[in-house]
Design a protein around this motif. Structure first.
Motif, PDB file in Angstrom:
ATOM      1  N   GLY A 276      59.095  30.864  38.846  1.00  0.00           N
ATOM      2  CA  GLY A 276      59.339  29.246  38.883  1.00  0.00           C
ATOM      3  C   GLY A 276      58.440  28.770  39.936  1.00  0.00           C
ATOM      4  N   VAL A 277      57.804  29.417  40.954  1.00  0.00           N
ATOM      5  CA  VAL A 277      57.141  28.696  41.875  1.00  0.00           C
ATOM      6  C   VAL A 277      55.509  28.851  41.599  1.00  0.00           C
ATOM      7  CG1 VAL A 277      56.347  28.995  44.424  1.00  0.00           C
ATOM      8  CG2 VAL A 277      58.664  29.550  43.785  1.00  0.00           C
ATOM      9  N   GLU A 278      55.013  27.687  41.420  1.00  0.00           N
ATOM     10  CA  GLU A 278      53.738  27.819  40.818  1.00  0.00           C
ATOM     11  C   GLU A 278      52.672  26.738  41.378  1.00  0.00           C
ATOM     12  OE1 GLU A 278      51.989  26.693  36.289  1.00  0.00           O
ATOM     13  OE2 GLU A 278      53.646  27.817  36.379  1.00  0.00           O
ATOM     14  N   TYR A 279      51.508  27.365  42.064  1.00  0.00           N
ATOM     15  CA  TYR A 279      50.668  26.249  42.740  1.00  0.00           C
ATOM     16  C   TYR A 279      49.415  26.349  41.847  1.00  0.00           C
ATOM     17  CZ  TYR A 279      54.045  27.043  46.451  1.00  0.00           C
ATOM     18  OH  TYR A 279      55.183  27.209  47.201  1.00  0.00           O
ATOM     19  N   ARG A 280      49.136  25.554  40.649  1.00  0.00           N
ATOM     20  CA  ARG A 280      48.002  25.669  39.906  1.00  0.00           C
ATOM     21  C   ARG A 280      46.722  25.677  40.580  1.00  0.00           C
ATOM     22  NH1 ARG A 280      50.445  22.482  34.383  1.00  0.00           N
ATOM     23  NH2 ARG A 280      52.091  23.779  34.396  1.00  0.00           N
ATOM     24  N   HIS A 282      45.669  25.919  43.849  1.00  0.00           N
ATOM     25  CA  HIS A 282      45.466  26.886  44.589  1.00  0.00           C
ATOM     26  C   HIS A 282      45.446  28.274  44.069  1.00  0.00           C
ATOM     27  CE1 HIS A 282      45.766  28.982  48.415  1.00  0.00           C
ATOM     28  NE2 HIS A 282      46.743  29.933  48.148  1.00  0.00           N
ATOM     29  N   ARG A 283      45.983  28.582  42.937  1.00  0.00           N
ATOM     30  CA  ARG A 283      45.670  29.823  42.278  1.00  0.00           C
ATOM     31  C   ARG A 283      44.325  29.773  41.323  1.00  0.00           C
ATOM     32  NH1 ARG A 283      49.610  30.834  37.172  1.00  0.00           N
ATOM     33  NH2 ARG A 283      48.440  28.933  36.508  1.00  0.00           N
ATOM     34  N   LYS A 284      43.922  28.688  40.869  1.00  0.00           N
ATOM     35  CA  LYS A 284      42.581  28.526  40.456  1.00  0.00           C
ATOM     36  C   LYS A 284      41.529  28.625  41.313  1.00  0.00           C
ATOM     37  CE  LYS A 284      44.236  25.745  36.375  1.00  0.00           C
ATOM     38  NZ  LYS A 284      44.214  24.140  35.914  1.00  0.00           N
ATOM     39  N   LEU A 285      41.867  27.945  42.364  1.00  0.00           N
ATOM     40  CA  LEU A 285      40.557  28.169  43.464  1.00  0.00           C
ATOM     41  C   LEU A 285      40.589  29.468  43.999  1.00  0.00           C
ATOM     42  CD1 LEU A 285      41.050  24.649  45.458  1.00  0.00           C
ATOM     43  CD2 LEU A 285      39.306  25.343  43.953  1.00  0.00           C
ATOM     44  N   GLY A 286      41.689  29.938  44.191  1.00  0.00           N
ATOM     45  CA  GLY A 286      41.733  31.454  44.678  1.00  0.00           C
ATOM     46  C   GLY A 286      40.954  32.475  43.774  1.00  0.00           C
ATOM     47  N   MET A 287      41.243  32.300  42.525  1.00  0.00           N
ATOM     48  CA  MET A 287      40.670  32.989  41.310  1.00  0.00           C
ATOM     49  C   MET A 287      39.288  33.010  41.294  1.00  0.00           C
ATOM     50  SD  MET A 287      43.275  33.034  38.380  1.00  0.00           S
ATOM     51  CE  MET A 287      44.647  34.178  38.178  1.00  0.00           C
ATOM     52  N   ALA A 288      38.586  31.585  41.450  1.00  0.00           N
ATOM     53  CA  ALA A 288      37.247  31.239  41.436  1.00  0.00           C
ATOM     54  C   ALA A 288      36.686  31.786  42.434  1.00  0.00           C
ATOM     55  CB  ALA A 288      37.249  29.866  41.472  1.00  0.00           C
ATOM     56  N   VAL A 289      37.268  31.803  43.854  1.00  0.00           N
ATOM     57  CA  VAL A 289      36.717  32.304  44.958  1.00  0.00           C
ATOM     58  C   VAL A 289      36.383  33.912  45.018  1.00  0.00           C
ATOM     59  CG1 VAL A 289      36.912  32.625  47.854  1.00  0.00           C
ATOM     60  CG2 VAL A 289      37.249  30.421  46.666  1.00  0.00           C
ATOM     61  N   VAL A 327      31.995  27.268  50.202  1.00  0.00           N
ATOM     62  CA  VAL A 327      32.615  25.989  50.137  1.00  0.00           C
ATOM     63  C   VAL A 327      33.964  26.176  49.472  1.00  0.00           C
ATOM     64  CG1 VAL A 327      32.378  23.790  49.155  1.00  0.00           C
ATOM     65  CG2 VAL A 327      30.432  24.719  50.218  1.00  0.00           C
ATOM     66  N   LEU A 328      34.122  26.563  48.394  1.00  0.00           N
ATOM     67  CA  LEU A 328      35.551  26.789  47.833  1.00  0.00           C
ATOM     68  C   LEU A 328      36.470  27.764  48.743  1.00  0.00           C
ATOM     69  CD1 LEU A 328      34.745  27.646  43.840  1.00  0.00           C
ATOM     70  CD2 LEU A 328      35.186  25.432  45.028  1.00  0.00           C
ATOM     71  N   GLY A 329      35.834  28.622  49.409  1.00  0.00           N
ATOM     72  CA  GLY A 329      36.913  29.184  50.265  1.00  0.00           C
ATOM     73  C   GLY A 329      37.553  28.495  51.476  1.00  0.00           C
ATOM     74  N   PHE A 330      36.583  27.467  51.801  1.00  0.00           N
ATOM     75  CA  PHE A 330      37.051  26.616  52.912  1.00  0.00           C
ATOM     76  C   PHE A 330      38.290  25.593  52.328  1.00  0.00           C
ATOM     77  CE2 PHE A 330      32.713  26.575  55.337  1.00  0.00           C
ATOM     78  CZ  PHE A 330      33.313  27.423  56.346  1.00  0.00           C
ATOM     79  N   VAL A 331      37.866  25.134  51.085  1.00  0.00           N
ATOM     80  CA  VAL A 331      38.843  24.227  50.531  1.00  0.00           C
ATOM     81  C   VAL A 331      40.180  25.044  50.105  1.00  0.00           C
ATOM     82  CG1 VAL A 331      39.103  22.709  48.305  1.00  0.00           C
ATOM     83  CG2 VAL A 331      37.030  22.775  49.224  1.00  0.00           C
ATOM     84  N   GLY A 336      45.757  26.119  50.902  1.00  0.00           N
ATOM     85  CA  GLY A 336      46.962  27.053  51.435  1.00  0.00           C
ATOM     86  C   GLY A 336      47.786  26.588  52.446  1.00  0.00           C
ATOM     87  N   PHE A 337      47.391  25.830  53.308  1.00  0.00           N
ATOM     88  CA  PHE A 337      48.197  25.029  54.328  1.00  0.00           C
ATOM     89  C   PHE A 337      49.028  24.242  53.809  1.00  0.00           C
ATOM     90  CE2 PHE A 337      44.766  26.376  57.540  1.00  0.00           C
ATOM     91  CZ  PHE A 337      45.292  27.561  58.370  1.00  0.00           C
ATOM     92  N   GLU A 338      48.523  23.598  52.785  1.00  0.00           N
ATOM     93  CA  GLU A 338      49.406  22.537  52.091  1.00  0.00           C
ATOM     94  C   GLU A 338      50.618  23.103  51.594  1.00  0.00           C
ATOM     95  OE1 GLU A 338      49.398  19.020  52.374  1.00  0.00           O
ATOM     96  OE2 GLU A 338      47.660  19.396  53.755  1.00  0.00           O
ATOM     97  N   VAL A 339      50.285  24.403  50.558  1.00  0.00           N
ATOM     98  CA  VAL A 339      51.556  24.825  49.832  1.00  0.00           C
ATOM     99  C   VAL A 339      52.531  25.601  50.642  1.00  0.00           C
ATOM    100  CG1 VAL A 339      50.087  24.912  47.790  1.00  0.00           C
ATOM    101  CG2 VAL A 339      50.042  26.819  49.212  1.00  0.00           C
TER     102      VAL A 339
END
Length: 397
Positions: A276-280, A282-289, A327-331, A336-339
């Motif tokens: 039930g916990v989902e950070y779309r 953050h997850r998409k950026l993590g997979m891209a990085v 760049v995507l790693g920075f973002v 991650g700090f937000e979530v």
């Protein structure tokens, strides 16, 4: 600096704070059992009557806004928000007095397709009340405590319930708006047995996993990979270093990717342990990085020699993928700090200081590179125009 970053993350997460001790005493009733809930410093107390399967439960929570809401409920089927039958308390928009209304959290509410409207519950709710801690004259403010009591008749021989609770910032009319979506708020679910008081395993290691996940990813994608890029860009032209710059660059990139892979795997595991916990985003950026980092690492295996005609295409690919990953790693580190609910924490401040140091170093090295480049260009021009002589080594016969 990396150890300081880890300690700052460990100390700054809001859900590490311990809840106050639970109590079985209220102003009007004494209960038999109590339990601290794992998030929002909330707790519950209850009395279960096995002879008629009646549960008396009081929820102790707190507001996070003068115009906010606090609620708890029971999900009859599964440990998640969708499907919960809830009691939600908030200040009446007309009188300012606390009102307590029943709501059913169906899938349309989770997707925010429609406002949350009060309607009768389809469970046997026998009674319900809400009281501000300190009496009815206490005003709602950030941190104001509230007690929400409900008496429910459970199904015969069913003593295990899925309890869900949360709080939000605003109420539009009589419709509570969506609650914050930090990991703490999305983890406000517990399954426990009202007869024995035992709770199902709640993965108490999630807090530690979140800290490790955030720290490892901040160090790998947010520090090591940029350092590797800086090494390649600014040290490769120093002839005195020879091939040492390349080994330093490759070593940092490979180590950063391996460390980032560990953080990525921990993130996947956290998702499995947090239904039930989902950070779309953050997850998409993590997979891209992660994918870009993998492509960049594989590029080492297909690196053509300097005389190969495809070398220039490989360099363009290597630069584009590498800088995109950085760049995507920075973002994603900041995402991650937000979530994690640490957007105003010392951990983020520590990371920003480290990142600022890298940026300052880049600026200084970039300026130095341009100064050296301009100086060499000027000397070459003067040499072509004959304004300065070309030094020749003496020839020995």
């Amino acid at each position: 600096m990396l150890l300081l970053l880890y300690l700052s993350l460990l100390c700054s997460l809001p859900h590490i704070a311990l809840s106050s001790h639970c109590t079985v005493e209220t102003a009007t009733k004494t209960f038999k059992k109590c339990m601290n809930l794992p998030t929002q410093q909330a707790s519950i107390a209850w009395t279960f009557h096995p002879h008629n399967s009646t549960l008396e439960l009081v929820f102790f929570g707190s507001f996070i806004s003068p115009s906010g809401w606090v609620g708890w409920g029971i999900n009859p089927t599964s440990p998640e928000m969708t499907g919960t039958r809830a009691l939600i308390a908030f200040p009446d928009p007309n009188s300012g007095q606390i009102v307590l209304l029943p709501y059913i959290l169906d899938p349309t509410v989770k997707l925010q397709k429609s406002p949350l409207l009060s309607r009768p519950l389809d469970i046997h709710l026998l009674s319900s009340t809400a009281t501000m801690y300190g009496g009815k004259m206490v005003t709602v403010h950030n941190g104001a405590a509230i007690q929400i009591l409900g008496t429910v008749k459970l199904q015969t021989n069913k003593t295990k319930i899925h309890l869900v609770w949360n709080r939000g910032l605003y109420v539009q009319g009589y419709s509570p708006t969506i609650h914050p979506t930090t990991s703490t708020d999305l983890s406000s679910i517990v399954t426990f047995d009202v007869l024995s008081g035992s709770s199902a395993p709640q993965h108490t290691d999630l807090t530690t996993l979140r800290v490790i996940h955030g720290t490892v990813n901040a160090i790998s994608w947010g520090i090591l990979l940029p350092m590797g890029a800086i090494t390649a860009r600014y040290l490769r032209h120093i002839q005195a270093l020879g091939p040492a710059w390349f080994y330093a660059h490759a070593g940092m990139q490979v180590f950063g990717f391996v460390l980032g892979t560990v953080g990525f795997v921990i993130g996947i595991r956290l998702g499995q342990l947090s239904p039930g916990v989902e950070y779309r985003l953050h997850r998409k950026l993590g997979m891209a990085v992660f994918c870009l980092g993998g492509l960049q690492t594989l590029a080492l295996l297909f690196r053509p020699n300097t005389r190969n005609k495809f070398r220039k295409y490989w360099k363009s690919y290597h630069h584009f993928v590498g800088y995109s990953c950085v760049v995507l790693g920075f973002v994603n580190v900041f995402q991650g700090f937000e979530v994690m609910g640490a957007s105003r924490s010392y951990a983020k401040l520590t990371y920003c200081l480290g990142l600022s140091t890298l940026i300052g170093l880049c600026i200084a090295l970039e300026v130095n590179s341009w100064v050296v480049f301009c100086r060499k260009s000027k000397e070459d021009k003067m040499r072509r125009e004959g304004l300065i002589g070309t030094s020749h080594k003496p020839i020995h016969n």
